[in-house]
Design an enzyme around this catalytic site. Structure first.
Site, short mmCIF file in Angstrom:
data_model
loop_
_atom_site.label_atom_id
_atom_site.label_comp_id
_atom_site.label_asym_id
_atom_site.label_seq_id
_atom_site.Cartn_x
_atom_site.Cartn_y
_atom_site.Cartn_z
N CYS A 193 17.74 29.59 58.84
CA CYS A 193 18.50 30.53 59.18
C CYS A 193 17.47 31.37 60.14
CB CYS A 193 18.63 31.83 57.79
SG CYS A 193 17.16 31.99 57.16
N HIS B 37 10.26 27.85 50.83
CA HIS B 37 10.36 27.03 49.57
C HIS B 37 10.79 25.51 50.37
CE1 HIS B 37 10.58 30.58 46.87
NE2 HIS B 37 9.53 30.43 47.07
N HIS C 81 10.26 36.67 52.48
CA HIS C 81 10.81 37.01 51.27
C HIS C 81 10.35 38.45 51.19
CE1 HIS C 81 11.49 33.00 50.07
NE2 HIS C 81 10.08 32.73 50.19
N CYS D 116 11.73 38.95 56.88
CA CYS D 116 13.00 38.90 57.38
C CYS D 116 13.62 40.35 57.45
CB CYS D 116 14.15 38.20 56.84
SG CYS D 116 15.43 37.90 57.31
N GLU E 12 11.46 37.45 46.69
CA GLU E 12 12.26 38.47 47.22
C GLU E 12 12.59 39.78 46.47
OE1 GLU E 12 15.80 37.33 49.32
OE2 GLU E 12 16.71 39.12 48.82
N THR F 164 19.31 38.64 48.66
CA THR F 164 20.15 37.94 49.76
C THR F 164 20.71 36.72 49.72
OG1 THR F 164 18.07 37.08 50.71
CG2 THR F 164 18.93 39.27 51.50
N CYS G 52 23.00 37.91 52.29
CA CYS G 52 22.96 37.51 53.81
C CYS G 52 24.28 36.77 54.32
CB CYS G 52 21.63 36.80 53.88
SG CYS G 52 21.34 36.02 55.35
N SER H 214 13.65 25.51 46.05
CA SER H 214 14.50 26.84 46.63
C SER H 214 15.75 27.18 46.09
CB SER H 214 14.83 25.86 48.12
OG SER H 214 16.09 26.78 48.68
N SER I 70 16.24 27.05 54.04
CA SER I 70 14.84 26.69 54.15
C SER I 70 14.54 25.30 54.36
CB SER I 70 14.09 27.12 52.99
OG SER I 70 14.71 26.60 51.76
S1 SF4 Z 1 17.79 37.16 54.54
FE1 SF4 Z 1 16.81 35.23 53.82
S2 SF4 Z 1 18.48 33.90 54.19
FE2 SF4 Z 1 19.09 35.63 55.42
S3 SF4 Z 1 18.20 35.35 57.50
FE3 SF4 Z 1 16.91 36.43 56.07
S4 SF4 Z 1 15.33 34.90 55.46
FE4 SF4 Z 1 17.12 34.02 56.06
#
Ligand code: SF4
Length: 284
Positions: free
Chosen positions: A15, A44, A76, A98, A128, A170, A198, A226, A269
């Site tokens: 992602c 992961h 995370h 992120c 996370e 997420t 997410c 993961s 991941s």
């Molecule tokens: S929240 Fe997690 S799954 Fe969504 S873009 Fe960010 S790292 Fe990727």
């Protein structure tokens, strides 16, 4: 050459947040003269972590393992206390958290500030979730699913006296989140809901479900550690025979007996090169 049809989930694989973390880590490894560390695995996926190790990125188990150098914050997120500790020890910080995870942290903090009891739907020990909990002053309640939400009632937490704010890790499924929301809706005086799942995760989940309906076999590729990849396996299993593999070599040829259509998916991941390797093996 096989005549089997292979249907790949369009959005399967890295992602935006993971790509960003990988880019920042690899850039640091190239440009920094000092050692570059991550606290725990950057993502992961064992195969990717192995590659990162080859590029000189060291996976530290704790801050005690780091003498000096650069610390990359994982996608995370990290609890603010840990962030301050890293900064106070004088390490250079590369923030690869992120932005979507940061948003969840901010919402959790904001809910507490507004007087809400914070409930996180997610896995208690996932980094996370720990990073989200760390941003909230005082207690947060973590529930993995409806069964645990039901237990909150039994524990007599008297949620109906309270204002409750609910958010999701997420990578949760919308179905699980909705079920918990439904239970708490009956139990609370006021419920504020932020759907923080997410979009990238949701897209892969929905597309995987669609593909699972069309095939005789589903292969879910990605780290066994993961959470979002494992969840894809759980989602597809009730629809069609589904196997979770990390490497193409793990495909057992007996799985393919009588199979005409194979669905391929992978978590956020899972690197695209690994998905391609699985497709290659199937084609051969
Ligand atoms: S929240 Fe997690 S799954 Fe969504 S873009 Fe960010 S790292 Fe990727």
């Amino acid at each position: 050459m096989s005549t089997r049809q292979i249907i790949k989930v369009k959005d399967a694989g890295f992602c935006f947040g993971v790509k960003r973390a990988m880019d920042l880590a690899l850039k640091s490894a190239k440009s920094e003269k000092n050692h570059v560390y991550t606290l725990g695995p950057l993502i992961h996926n064992p195969q990717v972590c192995e590659e990162l190790k080859k590029q000189g990125i060291i996976e530290a188990k704790s801050l005690n393992d780091i003498q000096s150098g650069v610390v990359i914050l994982r996608s995370h997120g990290v609890p603010p206390k840990l962030y301050q500790e890293i900064a106070s020890l004088g390490f250079k910080i590369v923030d690869a958290v992120c932005p979507s995870v940061k948003r969840v942290q901010e919402l959790a903090h904001q809910l507490k500030e507004e007087g809400y009891e914070v409930v996180v739907v997610g896995e208690k020990n996932h980094p996370e979730v720990m990073s989200i909990r760390g941003t909230v002053e005082g207690e947060t309640i973590v529930v993995e699913g409806p069964q645990e939400a039901e237990k909150l009632k039994l524990k007599g937490l008297k949620l109906h006296h309270r204002k409750v704010g609910i958010i999701a890790q997420t990578t949760q499924t919308i179905d699980n989140f909705k079920k918990v929301v439904e239970i708490l809706l009956d139990e609370t005086k006021e419920l504020k809901i932020y759907n923080t799942i997410c979009k990238a995760v949701e897209n892969i989940q929905n597309e995987s479900l669609e593909v699972a309906k069309q095939v005789d076999l589903m292969l879910v590729i990605g780290g066994k550690n993961s959470a979002n990849t494992t969840r894809l396996c759980k989602l597809c299993s009730p629809i069609t025979p589904t196997y979770h593999i990390e490497l193409p070599e793990e495909i057992d040829l007996t799985w393919l007996k009588g199979v005409k259509k194979i669905g391929i998916t992978g978590g956020t991941s899972t690197p695209h090169w690994l998905i391609d390797r699985v497709v290659d093996r199937l084609r051969r």
